[in-house]
Design a protein around this motif. Structure first.
Motif, mmCIF file in Angstrom:
data_model
loop_
_atom_site.group_PDB
_atom_site.id
_atom_site.type_symbol
_atom_site.label_atom_id
_atom_site.label_comp_id
_atom_site.label_asym_id
_atom_site.label_seq_id
_atom_site.Cartn_x
_atom_site.Cartn_y
_atom_site.Cartn_z
ATOM 1 N N SER A 81 7.569 -0.408 2.624
ATOM 2 C CA SER A 81 7.692 -0.364 0.921
ATOM 3 C C SER A 81 6.798 -0.141 0.694
ATOM 4 N N GLN A 83 4.058 -0.088 -3.053
ATOM 5 C CA GLN A 83 4.164 -0.467 -3.793
ATOM 6 C C GLN A 83 2.106 -0.367 -5.169
ATOM 7 N N SER A 87 4.057 -0.926 -11.023
ATOM 8 C CA SER A 87 5.251 -0.179 -11.176
ATOM 9 C C SER A 87 6.474 -0.600 -9.547
ATOM 10 N N ARG A 88 7.132 -0.026 -9.583
ATOM 11 C CA ARG A 88 8.723 -0.882 -8.790
ATOM 12 C C ARG A 88 8.378 -0.427 -7.479
ATOM 13 N N PRO A 89 8.491 -1.607 -6.523
ATOM 14 C CA PRO A 89 8.743 -1.024 -4.417
ATOM 15 C C PRO A 89 8.668 0.452 -4.903
#
Length: 130
Positions: A81, A83, A87-89
Motif C-alpha cells: 500500500s 498513500q 490522498s487515499r492509499p
C-alpha cells in the motif's frame, strides 16, 4: 563461370550479409536475460522484514512500491500500500508466490506512507520521502 554457380555464390553472399546485419542489429548481450524492475524510475529505498522486503522507486513525482516474499515456494497472503499525504492509499493484496504490486501514486512533493506485508509480518514507514 556459368550462371548457376554465379547465382549460388550471390545467394551465399546475401545470406552471409543478412546474418551479419542481424548480429549487428541485435548488439552485444542479445539473448541474455535480465530481470526488469517492476517499477519505473530509480530505486530509493529497500525496507526489509522477517518474511520479505518492500522496495521503493521514484520517478518524476511518482512513487512506486513492490513487496517481495523471502520464501517463493508457495502462495501466501501478501500486500503493498502506498498513500500520498491527503490522498487515499493505493493497494494490492492477495495470495501471491513472489511479489505484490507494483502500486504507483503521484506524490509530487508530498510525503508518502508505505505498508507492505508477507504472511502477516511486515513494515510500515510512517510519513516518509517528505
Amino acid at each position: 563461370m556459368n550462371s548457376g554457380r554465379i547465382r549460388s555464390r550471390l545467394a551465399a553472399g546475401a545470406a552471409a550479409l543478412a546474418v551479419a546485419l542481424l548480429c549487428a542489429l541485435a548488439g552485444p548481450g542479445a539473448g541474455t536475460a535480465h530481470a526488469a524492475a517492476p517499477c519505473p524510475g530509480h530505486k530509493i529505498r529497500t525496507l526489509t522484514f522477517a518474511t520479505g522486503k518492500v522496495v521503493l522507486y521514484k520517478k518524476r513525482g511518482f512513487v512506486c512500491a513492490v513487496t517481495y516474499a523471502k520464501n517463493t515456494r508457495a502462495r501466501k497472503p501478501m500486500a503493498i500500500s502506498v498513500q500520498a499525504r491527503g490522498s487515499r492509499p493505493v493497494r494490492d493484496a492477495g495470495r501471491y508466490v513472489r511479489l505484490a504490486g507494483p502500486v504507483k501514486v503521484h506524490a509530487g512533493h508530498r510525503c508518502v506512507w508505505v505498508r507492505g506485508s508477507v504472511s502477516g509480518r511486515g513494515v510500515s514507514t510512517g510519513w516518509t520521502l517528505c
